[in-house]
Design a protein around this motif. Sequence first.
Motif, PDB file in Angstrom:
ATOM      1  N   GLY A   1      11.414  -5.082 -11.631  1.00 54.19           N
ATOM      2  CA  GLY A   1      11.679  -5.487 -10.263  1.00 54.19           C
ATOM      3  C   GLY A   1      13.045  -5.092  -9.761  1.00 54.19           C
ATOM      4  N   THR A   2      13.973  -4.763 -10.660  1.00 51.76           N
ATOM      5  CA  THR A   2      15.323  -4.371 -10.249  1.00 51.76           C
ATOM      6  C   THR A   2      15.456  -2.863 -10.035  1.00 51.76           C
ATOM      7  N   ALA A   3      14.429  -2.100 -10.403  1.00 48.35           N
ATOM      8  CA  ALA A   3      14.485  -0.644 -10.245  1.00 48.35           C
ATOM      9  C   ALA A   3      14.352  -0.259  -8.772  1.00 48.35           C
ATOM     10  N   SER A   4      14.716   0.966  -8.470  1.00 48.24           N
ATOM     11  CA  SER A   4      14.598   1.471  -7.104  1.00 48.24           C
ATOM     12  C   SER A   4      13.139   1.417  -6.649  1.00 48.24           C
ATOM     13  N   VAL A   5      12.915   0.864  -5.452  1.00 48.72           N
ATOM     14  CA  VAL A   5      11.546   0.784  -4.937  1.00 48.72           C
ATOM     15  C   VAL A   5      10.961   2.178  -4.756  1.00 48.72           C
ATOM     16  N   GLN A   6      11.795   3.124  -4.345  1.00 50.39           N
ATOM     17  CA  GLN A   6      11.344   4.496  -4.181  1.00 50.39           C
ATOM     18  C   GLN A   6      10.856   5.081  -5.502  1.00 50.39           C
ATOM     19  N   ALA A   7      11.594   4.808  -6.594  1.00 49.56           N
ATOM     20  CA  ALA A   7      11.189   5.275  -7.912  1.00 49.56           C
ATOM     21  C   ALA A   7       9.888   4.598  -8.348  1.00 49.56           C
ATOM     22  N   ARG A   8       9.742   3.306  -8.072  1.00 53.32           N
ATOM     23  CA  ARG A   8       8.525   2.585  -8.445  1.00 53.32           C
ATOM     24  C   ARG A   8       7.317   3.110  -7.670  1.00 53.32           C
ATOM     25  N   GLN A   9       7.517   3.439  -6.396  1.00 57.97           N
ATOM     26  CA  GLN A   9       6.424   4.014  -5.611  1.00 57.97           C
ATOM     27  C   GLN A   9       5.943   5.323  -6.220  1.00 57.97           C
TER      28      GLN A   9
ATOM     29  N   SER B   1       8.495  -6.722   2.147  1.00 58.26           N
ATOM     30  CA  SER B   1       9.164  -5.664   2.895  1.00 58.26           C
ATOM     31  C   SER B   1       8.223  -4.460   3.020  1.00 58.26           C
ATOM     32  N   PRO B   2       8.458  -3.590   4.023  1.00 57.10           N
ATOM     33  CA  PRO B   2       7.625  -2.387   4.155  1.00 57.10           C
ATOM     34  C   PRO B   2       7.630  -1.518   2.894  1.00 57.10           C
ATOM     35  N   ALA B   3       8.777  -1.426   2.213  1.00 57.95           N
ATOM     36  CA  ALA B   3       8.855  -0.608   0.996  1.00 57.95           C
ATOM     37  C   ALA B   3       7.999  -1.199  -0.119  1.00 57.95           C
ATOM     38  N   THR B   4       8.009  -2.520  -0.254  1.00 53.11           N
ATOM     39  CA  THR B   4       7.196  -3.174  -1.277  1.00 53.11           C
ATOM     40  C   THR B   4       5.708  -3.037  -0.945  1.00 53.11           C
ATOM     41  N   THR B   5       5.369  -3.139   0.336  1.00 54.20           N
ATOM     42  CA  THR B   5       3.973  -2.949   0.739  1.00 54.20           C
ATOM     43  C   THR B   5       3.500  -1.542   0.411  1.00 54.20           C
ATOM     44  N   GLN B   6       4.382  -0.544   0.597  1.00 52.99           N
ATOM     45  CA  GLN B   6       4.017   0.830   0.248  1.00 52.99           C
ATOM     46  C   GLN B   6       3.825   0.976  -1.260  1.00 52.99           C
ATOM     47  N   LEU B   7       4.643   0.270  -2.040  1.00 49.60           N
ATOM     48  CA  LEU B   7       4.467   0.266  -3.499  1.00 49.60           C
ATOM     49  C   LEU B   7       3.093  -0.277  -3.860  1.00 49.60           C
ATOM     50  N   HIS B   8       2.691  -1.390  -3.240  1.00 43.41           N
ATOM     51  CA  HIS B   8       1.383  -1.975  -3.514  1.00 43.41           C
ATOM     52  C   HIS B   8       0.256  -1.051  -3.055  1.00 43.41           C
ATOM     53  N   THR B   9       0.470  -0.339  -1.947  1.00 43.14           N
ATOM     54  CA  THR B   9      -0.534   0.614  -1.463  1.00 43.14           C
ATOM     55  C   THR B   9      -0.723   1.744  -2.462  1.00 43.14           C
ATOM     56  N   ASN B  10       0.375   2.301  -2.973  1.00 50.05           N
ATOM     57  CA  ASN B  10       0.291   3.366  -3.981  1.00 50.05           C
ATOM     58  C   ASN B  10      -0.419   2.883  -5.237  1.00 50.05           C
ATOM     59  N   ALA B  11      -0.126   1.635  -5.644  1.00 51.29           N
ATOM     60  CA  ALA B  11      -0.782   1.075  -6.834  1.00 51.29           C
ATOM     61  C   ALA B  11      -2.284   0.923  -6.597  1.00 51.29           C
ATOM     62  N   LEU B  12      -2.673   0.487  -5.395  1.00 50.39           N
ATOM     63  CA  LEU B  12      -4.097   0.331  -5.077  1.00 50.39           C
ATOM     64  C   LEU B  12      -4.822   1.671  -5.095  1.00 50.39           C
ATOM     65  N   LEU B  13      -4.204   2.713  -4.534  1.00 41.51           N
ATOM     66  CA  LEU B  13      -4.837   4.027  -4.507  1.00 41.51           C
ATOM     67  C   LEU B  13      -4.970   4.609  -5.920  1.00 41.51           C
ATOM     68  N   SER B  14      -3.969   4.403  -6.759  1.00 35.93           N
ATOM     69  CA  SER B  14      -4.064   4.870  -8.148  1.00 35.93           C
ATOM     70  C   SER B  14      -5.137   4.086  -8.905  1.00 35.93           C
ATOM     71  N   TRP B  15      -5.232   2.797  -8.633  1.00 34.40           N
ATOM     72  CA  TRP B  15      -6.274   1.965  -9.244  1.00 34.40           C
ATOM     73  C   TRP B  15      -7.645   2.461  -8.828  1.00 34.40           C
ATOM     74  N   ALA B  16      -7.810   2.808  -7.556  1.00 33.92           N
ATOM     75  CA  ALA B  16      -9.085   3.352  -7.079  1.00 33.92           C
ATOM     76  C   ALA B  16      -9.396   4.686  -7.752  1.00 33.92           C
ATOM     77  N   LEU B  17      -8.363   5.497  -7.998  1.00 29.70           N
ATOM     78  CA  LEU B  17      -8.576   6.766  -8.698  1.00 29.70           C
ATOM     79  C   LEU B  17      -9.111   6.529 -10.104  1.00 29.70           C
ATOM     80  N   MET B  18      -8.599   5.495 -10.776  1.00 31.79           N
ATOM     81  CA  MET B  18      -9.073   5.163 -12.113  1.00 31.79           C
ATOM     82  C   MET B  18     -10.557   4.745 -12.102  1.00 31.79           C
TER      83      MET B  18
END
Length: 429
Positions: A158-166, A212-229
């Motif tokens: 949770g302390t890492a850069s949100v951009q890196a996590r995305q 935050s918008p950045a955290t929401t984008q992180l969750h969106t990326n996670a959802l799309l990767s989950w759908a890919l799986m």
Amino acid sequence: MPKPKKRNGRGGQYGAVQPFSDEDASIETLSHCSSFSDSTSVAEEAGGDAERVAEEEFHCKLKVYIDCTVDKSAKTRQGALDGLKTAMATKILYEFILERRMTITDSIERCLKKGKGEEQRAAASLACLLCIQLGSGIESEEVFKTLKPIFKAILSDGTASVQARQACATSLGLCTLVAEDDILDVYATMECFESLFTHSYMREDGSRPSLSPATTQLHTNALLSWALMLTICDSSHITAIIHKHLAKLPRLLESEDVNMRIAAGETIALLFELARDVDLDLDGEDWEELCAKLSALATDCNKHRTKNDKRKQRSVFRDVLKAVEQGGDFQTETIRFGTERMAIDSWLRKRTYDTFREFVGSGMNYHLQANEFIRDVFGLGPPVLIDSATLKAMKTSRLERHLYNAAAFKARTKARNKFRDKRVDVGEF
């Protein structure tokens, strides 16, 4: 994933290039290589060797990029990573990369661990392109085994850069698709994604989580990767996923972020498609409520949303609504590349295609033509070899295209003017 045949070719060895160790070095200097400064004169003297000289010069530039990924300057390292990304997205470099895959992997690992924000994003994207170049085999598996723990560590920090996590959320998904050899590890990675995007679910009392918008984008990326799986899961796991998540995913449709709403809608459509493939009946008491939500999003007129967001959302949710209501009806899209055609005729195929295109970008058509792994994923068979003379003969000239477009424009204008003319008798309609 199917395993394409390995090639035995090896890239040629060229003279070593000294790395740029000056911290103030500009990335523009990477585009020059003194070892081949006379390539222009060589090409003029021997026209038949021009292609070979250009290839050697290009490989020299790539070696400089690889050397500069360990430079002291963060700007130089990031520029080198971006240069390698562009090269891998636009050319097939299997033989060149094969001999240097561990060096490149070490550079990516170092940039992910010690870099910040944008540098980590570039390194994560390069890891995906490296796996796409190597294909689904032992080489990409070795790369992924090295980088997977780092991806997961950054993703859960949770302390890492949100951009890196995305970036790690997206890269971990594609690298898993390409290089993971154990289906149980795929399921474990899916749980890692679930631990992220489920935080965006609407609460039981109807309140929205404050993100935050950045955290929401992180969750969106996670959802799309989950759908890919989901596209590589077996039927029993798909059934378990549907029972666990399909009733909860519609909560994401209430998100304030348009990208999250669209990602949730496409994932729901994919789950309905997969459910029909495994003969799972989804007609329940929540079905009508879901259709009502999808219909509202397909005709959204909220004034507080931008016109562009509403246009994009309506287009997607019209198709999602058809997938839920009409038994998986999908609007087929045809992709043209070279002399070939490929149909995107399912949500599963669309999710896979969109993921590859996100990394390869404008080079997607080239990879569809020449990349054996991507062709294998989409069932296109071996690359079709066409000589330049045949390809040139198949193309229409610029004059022919101009004349055709002019005639079509004239006919279209006449047809429209007929209906625009107020003097036309209403009875003619």
